[in-house]
Design a protein around this motif. Structure first.
Motif, PDB file in Angstrom:
ATOM      1  N   VAL A   1       0.868  -1.183   0.000  1.00 12.52           N
ATOM      2  CA  VAL A   1       0.000   0.000   0.000  1.00 12.52           C
ATOM      3  C   VAL A   1       0.901   1.228   0.000  1.00 12.52           C
ATOM      4  CG1 VAL A   1      -1.802   1.254   1.260  1.00 12.52           C
ATOM      5  CG2 VAL A   1      -1.717  -1.239   1.366  1.00 12.52           C
ATOM      6  N   ARG A   2       0.578   2.197  -0.891  1.00 15.39           N
ATOM      7  CA  ARG A   2       1.348   3.439  -0.912  1.00 15.39           C
ATOM      8  C   ARG A   2       0.430   4.613  -1.228  1.00 15.39           C
ATOM      9  NH1 ARG A   2       4.892   3.177  -6.493  1.00 15.39           N
ATOM     10  NH2 ARG A   2       3.112   3.383  -7.900  1.00 15.39           N
ATOM     11  N   ASP A   3       0.936   5.801  -0.971  1.00 14.44           N
ATOM     12  CA  ASP A   3       0.224   7.038  -1.260  1.00 14.44           C
ATOM     13  C   ASP A   3       0.359   7.326  -2.748  1.00 14.44           C
ATOM     14  OD1 ASP A   3      -0.709   9.641  -1.541  1.00 14.44           O
ATOM     15  OD2 ASP A   3       0.444  10.431   0.151  1.00 14.44           O
ATOM     16  N   SER A   4      -0.735   7.338  -3.482  1.00 15.30           N
ATOM     17  CA  SER A   4      -0.679   7.554  -4.928  1.00 15.30           C
ATOM     18  C   SER A   4      -0.174   8.951  -5.288  1.00 15.30           C
ATOM     19  CB  SER A   4      -2.053   7.303  -5.553  1.00 15.30           C
ATOM     20  OG  SER A   4      -3.009   8.164  -4.988  1.00 15.30           O
TER      21      SER A   4
ATOM     22  N   PRO B   1       1.322  -8.807   5.473  1.00 15.58           N
ATOM     23  CA  PRO B   1       1.043 -10.210   5.160  1.00 15.58           C
ATOM     24  C   PRO B   1      -0.462 -10.374   4.939  1.00 15.58           C
ATOM     25  CG  PRO B   1       1.784  -9.967   7.450  1.00 15.58           C
ATOM     26  CD  PRO B   1       1.776  -8.608   6.831  1.00 15.58           C
ATOM     27  N   PRO B   2      -0.882 -11.417   4.232  1.00 17.34           N
ATOM     28  CA  PRO B   2      -2.300 -11.549   3.873  1.00 17.34           C
ATOM     29  C   PRO B   2      -3.260 -11.457   5.048  1.00 17.34           C
ATOM     30  CG  PRO B   2      -1.000 -13.272   2.825  1.00 17.34           C
ATOM     31  CD  PRO B   2      -0.080 -12.513   3.732  1.00 17.34           C
ATOM     32  N   GLY B   3      -2.971 -12.096   6.161  1.00 22.57           N
ATOM     33  CA  GLY B   3      -3.881 -12.070   7.310  1.00 22.57           C
ATOM     34  C   GLY B   3      -4.034 -10.680   7.901  1.00 22.57           C
ATOM     35  N   ALA B   4      -2.941  -9.924   7.939  1.00 26.50           N
ATOM     36  CA  ALA B   4      -3.005  -8.560   8.468  1.00 26.50           C
ATOM     37  C   ALA B   4      -3.815  -7.665   7.540  1.00 26.50           C
ATOM     38  CB  ALA B   4      -1.601  -8.001   8.668  1.00 26.50           C
ATOM     39  N   TRP B   5      -3.645  -7.840   6.228  1.00 29.97           N
ATOM     40  CA  TRP B   5      -4.428  -7.047   5.275  1.00 29.97           C
ATOM     41  C   TRP B   5      -5.913  -7.369   5.411  1.00 29.97           C
ATOM     42  CZ3 TRP B   5      -4.313  -2.676   3.137  1.00 29.97           C
ATOM     43  CH2 TRP B   5      -5.164  -2.358   2.089  1.00 29.97           C
ATOM     44  N   ASP B   6      -6.243  -8.637   5.583  1.00 31.29           N
ATOM     45  CA  ASP B   6      -7.639  -9.023   5.799  1.00 31.29           C
ATOM     46  C   ASP B   6      -8.204  -8.333   7.036  1.00 31.29           C
ATOM     47  OD1 ASP B   6      -7.531 -10.646   3.559  1.00 31.29           O
ATOM     48  OD2 ASP B   6      -7.291 -12.506   4.711  1.00 31.29           O
TER      49      ASP B   6
ATOM     50  N   VAL C   1      -7.228  -5.424   8.281  1.00 32.76           N
ATOM     51  CA  VAL C   1      -7.429  -4.004   7.957  1.00 32.76           C
ATOM     52  C   VAL C   1      -8.742  -3.821   7.200  1.00 32.76           C
ATOM     53  CG1 VAL C   1      -6.562  -2.074   6.559  1.00 32.76           C
ATOM     54  CG2 VAL C   1      -4.974  -3.411   7.953  1.00 32.76           C
ATOM     55  N   ILE C   2      -8.956  -4.641   6.183  1.00 29.77           N
ATOM     56  CA  ILE C   2     -10.180  -4.525   5.381  1.00 29.77           C
ATOM     57  C   ILE C   2     -11.418  -4.777   6.245  1.00 29.77           C
ATOM     58  CG2 ILE C   2     -11.471  -5.533   3.452  1.00 29.77           C
ATOM     59  CD1 ILE C   2      -9.134  -3.677   2.683  1.00 29.77           C
TER      60      ILE C   2
ATOM     61  N   GLN D   1     -14.247   0.150  12.498  1.00 32.75           N
ATOM     62  CA  GLN D   1     -13.321   0.159  13.618  1.00 32.75           C
ATOM     63  C   GLN D   1     -12.278   1.278  13.522  1.00 32.75           C
ATOM     64  OE1 GLN D   1     -11.784  -3.848  13.666  1.00 32.75           O
ATOM     65  NE2 GLN D   1     -13.656  -4.673  14.516  1.00 32.75           N
ATOM     66  N   PHE D   2     -12.217   1.952  12.382  1.00 34.05           N
ATOM     67  CA  PHE D   2     -11.283   3.050  12.204  1.00 34.05           C
ATOM     68  C   PHE D   2     -12.067   4.338  12.056  1.00 34.05           C
ATOM     69  CE2 PHE D   2      -9.180  -0.692  10.319  1.00 34.05           C
ATOM     70  CZ  PHE D   2      -8.057  -0.735  11.140  1.00 34.05           C
ATOM     71  N   HIS D   3     -11.552   5.405  12.637  1.00 37.53           N
ATOM     72  CA  HIS D   3     -12.248   6.685  12.584  1.00 37.53           C
ATOM     73  C   HIS D   3     -11.273   7.749  12.073  1.00 37.53           C
ATOM     74  CE1 HIS D   3     -15.465   4.837  14.837  1.00 37.53           C
ATOM     75  NE2 HIS D   3     -14.563   4.380  15.688  1.00 37.53           N
ATOM     76  N   PRO D   4     -11.756   8.707  11.279  1.00 41.59           N
ATOM     77  CA  PRO D   4     -10.871   9.760  10.786  1.00 41.59           C
ATOM     78  C   PRO D   4     -10.339  10.590  11.949  1.00 41.59           C
ATOM     79  CG  PRO D   4     -13.150  10.172  10.137  1.00 41.59           C
ATOM     80  CD  PRO D   4     -13.116   8.850  10.826  1.00 41.59           C
ATOM     81  N   PRO D   5      -9.146  11.148  11.800  1.00 39.61           N
ATOM     82  CA  PRO D   5      -8.608  11.986  12.880  1.00 39.61           C
ATOM     83  C   PRO D   5      -9.478  13.217  13.105  1.00 39.61           C
ATOM     84  CG  PRO D   5      -7.115  11.935  10.969  1.00 39.61           C
ATOM     85  CD  PRO D   5      -8.261  11.051  10.669  1.00 39.61           C
TER      86      PRO D   5
END
Length: 47
Positions: free
Chosen positions: A13-16, A27-32, A34-35, A42-46
């Motif tokens: 993942v990178r900033d376009s 790794p695949p499990g960590a990406w899963d 995040v998604i 579970q994630f909120h904007p600052p």
């Protein structure tokens, strides 16, 4: 944001807007996780 599936199942993942800047590699499990976190709010904007 750009997401790429890499060799060995890893996900990059990178900033376009900064393609020569740093990238995160998951790794695949960590990406899963995040998604799933994004899907279930579970994630909120600052503030």
């Amino acid at each position: 944001m750009e997401v790429a599936h890499l060799d060995g199942g890893m996900v990059g993942v990178r900033d376009s807007k900064n393609p020569t800047g740093p990238a995160l590699v998951f790794p695949p499990g960590a990406w899963d996780a995040v998604i799933s976190g994004v899907q279930y709010g579970q994630f909120h904007p600052p503030a």
